[in-house]
Design a protein around this motif. Sequence first.
Motif, PDB file in Angstrom:
ATOM      1  N   ASP A   1       4.755   8.742   6.522  1.00 40.07           N
ATOM      2  CA  ASP A   1       3.360   9.146   6.272  1.00 40.07           C
ATOM      3  C   ASP A   1       2.481   7.933   6.006  1.00 40.07           C
ATOM      4  N   TRP A   2       3.015   6.976   5.226  1.00 40.23           N
ATOM      5  CA  TRP A   2       2.213   5.781   4.955  1.00 40.23           C
ATOM      6  C   TRP A   2       1.884   5.061   6.263  1.00 40.23           C
TER       7      TRP A   2
ATOM      8  N   LYS B   1       1.652   6.204   9.358  1.00 38.92           N
ATOM      9  CA  LYS B   1       0.656   6.916  10.160  1.00 38.92           C
ATOM     10  C   LYS B   1      -0.733   6.811   9.548  1.00 38.92           C
ATOM     11  N   ASN B   2      -0.812   6.807   8.232  1.00 39.89           N
ATOM     12  CA  ASN B   2      -2.107   6.630   7.563  1.00 39.89           C
ATOM     13  C   ASN B   2      -2.656   5.228   7.802  1.00 39.89           C
TER      14      ASN B   2
ATOM     15  N   ALA C   1      -4.109   4.996  11.209  1.00 38.80           N
ATOM     16  CA  ALA C   1      -5.430   5.644  11.244  1.00 38.80           C
ATOM     17  C   ALA C   1      -6.422   4.967  10.324  1.00 38.80           C
ATOM     18  N   GLN C   2      -5.939   4.000   9.528  1.00 34.09           N
ATOM     19  CA  GLN C   2      -6.775   3.299   8.538  1.00 34.09           C
ATOM     20  C   GLN C   2      -7.400   4.282   7.541  1.00 34.09           C
ATOM     21  N   LYS C   3      -6.576   5.215   7.086  1.00 34.52           N
ATOM     22  CA  LYS C   3      -7.006   6.214   6.114  1.00 34.52           C
ATOM     23  C   LYS C   3      -6.126   6.127   4.871  1.00 34.52           C
ATOM     24  N   ASP C   4      -6.672   5.594   3.804  1.00 37.06           N
ATOM     25  CA  ASP C   4      -5.966   5.479   2.521  1.00 37.06           C
ATOM     26  C   ASP C   4      -4.720   4.613   2.595  1.00 37.06           C
TER      27      ASP C   4
ATOM     28  N   LYS D   1      -3.411   0.490   4.209  1.00 38.88           N
ATOM     29  CA  LYS D   1      -3.675  -0.709   5.007  1.00 38.88           C
ATOM     30  C   LYS D   1      -2.383  -1.507   5.148  1.00 38.88           C
TER      31      LYS D   1
ATOM     32  N   VAL E   1      -9.736   0.706  15.246  1.00 40.26           N
ATOM     33  CA  VAL E   1     -10.185   1.985  14.682  1.00 40.26           C
ATOM     34  C   VAL E   1     -11.693   1.997  14.469  1.00 40.26           C
ATOM     35  N   THR E   2     -12.224   0.865  13.989  1.00 38.02           N
ATOM     36  CA  THR E   2     -13.675   0.734  13.756  1.00 38.02           C
ATOM     37  C   THR E   2     -14.178  -0.540  14.426  1.00 38.02           C
TER      38      THR E   2
END
Length: 440
Positions: free
Chosen positions: A224-225, A227-228, A231-234, A236, A438-439
């Motif tokens: 999970d870490w 994949k997050n 996605a750069q969600k919570d 790095k 991602v951004t």
Amino acid sequence: MKAKGKIGLLLLIVALLLSACGGESGEKAEGSKGKEEKVKLTIWHNFAGDDLRAKTVRSFIDQYKQDHPNVELDAQAIPPDGYRQRLSTVAAANEMPDLFFVYAGSHSSELYNAKLLQPVTEALDAHPEWRDKFLPGAFDAYKFEADQVYSVPLGMSATSILYYNTSLFEKYNVKVPTTWDEMMTAIKVFNENKITPIALGNKAPWVAQSTIIGSLADRVTGTDWFKNAVAQKDAKFTDPQFVEALGYFKELVDNKAFQEGANSIDNTQAEQYFIQGNAAMMISGAWTLTNLAASATEEQMKAIDVTVLPAIPGGKGDPNTITGGAGGGLALSSRTEGKAKEAALELIYAVSGPEAQKAIAESNSMVMYDTEIDQAKVTSLYYKAFNLVKKTGITPVYDAYLSADAADVINNGLQEIMMGGTPESVAQKVQDAQARSVTP
């Protein structure tokens, strides 16, 4: 007599006329029925070679054609090197074949985003006993929306199998490592006895990433870490747990786990180095099974066994896992409908069903399906690996999820660590590259 003869002749003529009419209407009915059921179907795939797996898949397509005389099947076997380009050309013109082989990952997702695919869930739901025997995660790469599956994998990618030489472990009384401390002990003992602990050919820098870091890091961070972070969600890639994961790779390097010059030899050379008894272990993918089957003796392969990488103390990931995922499978064109769609779904089952999965496995190719195989039909090493994979979970291969830029950075970064670079520096570069994707 004359009257009776005329009556008899008349009755005969009437009978013949009735018979002719009946025959004609029967022929018309049969012809009409035949015409109504005749279906044209096209399939493109890349199983064009002479290897056993390609021949096996083609045999099931041929069997379907034989079993369905009402289907006019146009099957094209296109060599892998030109396959994606051919498919891209017809995709641009929206002239896709009814069925076509797709790869898991960006290839199939791009076709889905272009609205060129439709689900094949109906085929799976029609055969629940088949659907439910696929290994966990088999359909994940093909679920572009909830409760819908867009392809059925014909194979499996397994990239982090720990191969080990049982003769060397027995000779030097070394325990096959299940913990990190046991791995460090094994490395120490083999180095003391002038045996390379782990063969590695990292000239093409994807090797260490695909075979080692994905599995090693997942044991530290959990899936999970990762994949997050992708996605750069919570999360790095500069987070402490990823730096720690790279630190374990550096520990392997610092303790001389790999042979000298590992960055200058390729994966095939490393396989030969290992199978010749110069190294005690090798962390590699299922492709090594195929390569060794072609180059090693059965006696050499009988000395090799397989397992998973050892557990990491305090790690958040499941240690009974290997990195990998679904292989390619057949996809259904969004334009195919009616009888052609029915025939196409039947063909998917014919080529991907229980019998086909078993036959593909017996061609020494990994499948994401729980099947029994005839041990006499495969190499001893493949049989061991096949049974290992059935009992393990699957975690992501890094370059299948990272952006192309970030994948290059982690590949090159592992080479840097092998030449003295720091985990912190590499982690920062991976984070910067993934953040840009991602951004932008």
